[in-house]
Design an enzyme around this catalytic site. Structure first.
Site, short mmCIF file in Angstrom:
data_model
loop_
_atom_site.label_atom_id
_atom_site.label_comp_id
_atom_site.label_asym_id
_atom_site.label_seq_id
_atom_site.Cartn_x
_atom_site.Cartn_y
_atom_site.Cartn_z
CB ILE A 16 -4.05 -14.10 0.24
CG1 ILE A 16 -2.75 -13.49 0.75
CG2 ILE A 16 -4.15 -15.57 0.60
CD1 ILE A 16 -1.50 -14.08 0.14
NE ARG A 39 2.16 -6.42 11.86
CZ ARG A 39 3.22 -6.97 12.47
NH1 ARG A 39 3.50 -8.25 12.26
NH2 ARG A 39 3.97 -6.26 13.28
CD GLU A 40 -1.68 -14.56 7.48
OE1 GLU A 40 -2.60 -14.82 8.30
OE2 GLU A 40 -0.91 -15.42 7.04
CD GLU A 141 -31.94 -15.43 -4.54
OE1 GLU A 141 -31.13 -16.27 -4.96
OE2 GLU A 141 -32.87 -14.95 -5.22
CD GLU A 143 -30.86 -10.33 5.18
OE1 GLU A 143 -30.06 -9.70 5.88
OE2 GLU A 143 -31.54 -9.78 4.28
#
Length: 187
Positions: A16, A39-40, A141, A143
């Site tokens: 997806i 189920r995803e 960079e 964070e």
């Protein structure tokens, strides 16, 4: 007991979304009663987290804004694995050094936690870091975080008051407390 009568068997997968951190798939499974169901699933490489504890019983946590919940959180240092087959211990060592500047003489696996197994494959290896030496932080960079040093007992009290709500942090701090207690009893 093997609980095989509860097992769902995936028989089809459709991609997806493919992102930098995660991948979303739609799975078709055969349920234990023979019916099929969708189920995803969020497919995640995994992560590692570290509870650094100094000889004096203090720990070092990181404070950062988490945009997904629009709040500043207090968490144990952590980060995602670079690849799905990276050793979580290597990731933990790297993240401890990058986010706090700390190196540990001893790393002990506390647990390998399934974060949200209802829809996600993420597993986080959580380690206790002891014998700490300080160095320089090396943040990514994108964070931005601050470090907070406090007694481990105060961090546990913050969990009990609901001030710390991050699941890996709650799990890691409680397990670290118990392991340290056991270490002291065995001395």
């Amino acid at each position: 007991m093997d609980y095989s009568e509860l097992r769902e068997i995936p028989f089809a997968r459709e991609s997806i979304y493919e992102g930098a951190i995660l991948h979303v798939e739609k799975w078709q499974v055969t349920c234990p009663n023979g019916h099929t169901a969708p189920r995803e699933i969020v497919v995640h490489k995994g992560a590692a987290a570290v509870v650094p504890v100094y000889e004096d019983g203090t720990t070092l946590l990181v404070r950062q804004h988490r945009v997904s919940v629009d709040r500043v959180t207090l968490e144990i240092p952590a980060g995602k694995l670079d690849t799905a087959d990276e050793d979580p211990l290597e990731c933990a060592i790297r993240e401890l050094r990058e986010e706090t500047g700390l190196c540990a003489e001893k790393m002990t696996l506390l647990t390998s936690m399934l974060t949200t197994p209802g829809f996600c494959t993420e597993k986080i290896g959580i380690y206790l870091a002891q014998g700490l030496t300080e160095g320089d932080m090396h943040l990514d960079e994108d964070e931005f975080l601050g470090v907070v040093r406090m007694p481990l007992s105060e961090a546990i009290a913050m969990i009990m008051r609901g001030d710390i709500r991050d699941s890996k942090t709650i799990c890691g701090l409680l397990l670290a407390r118990d392991v340290i207690r056991a270490q002291k009893e065995n001395v």
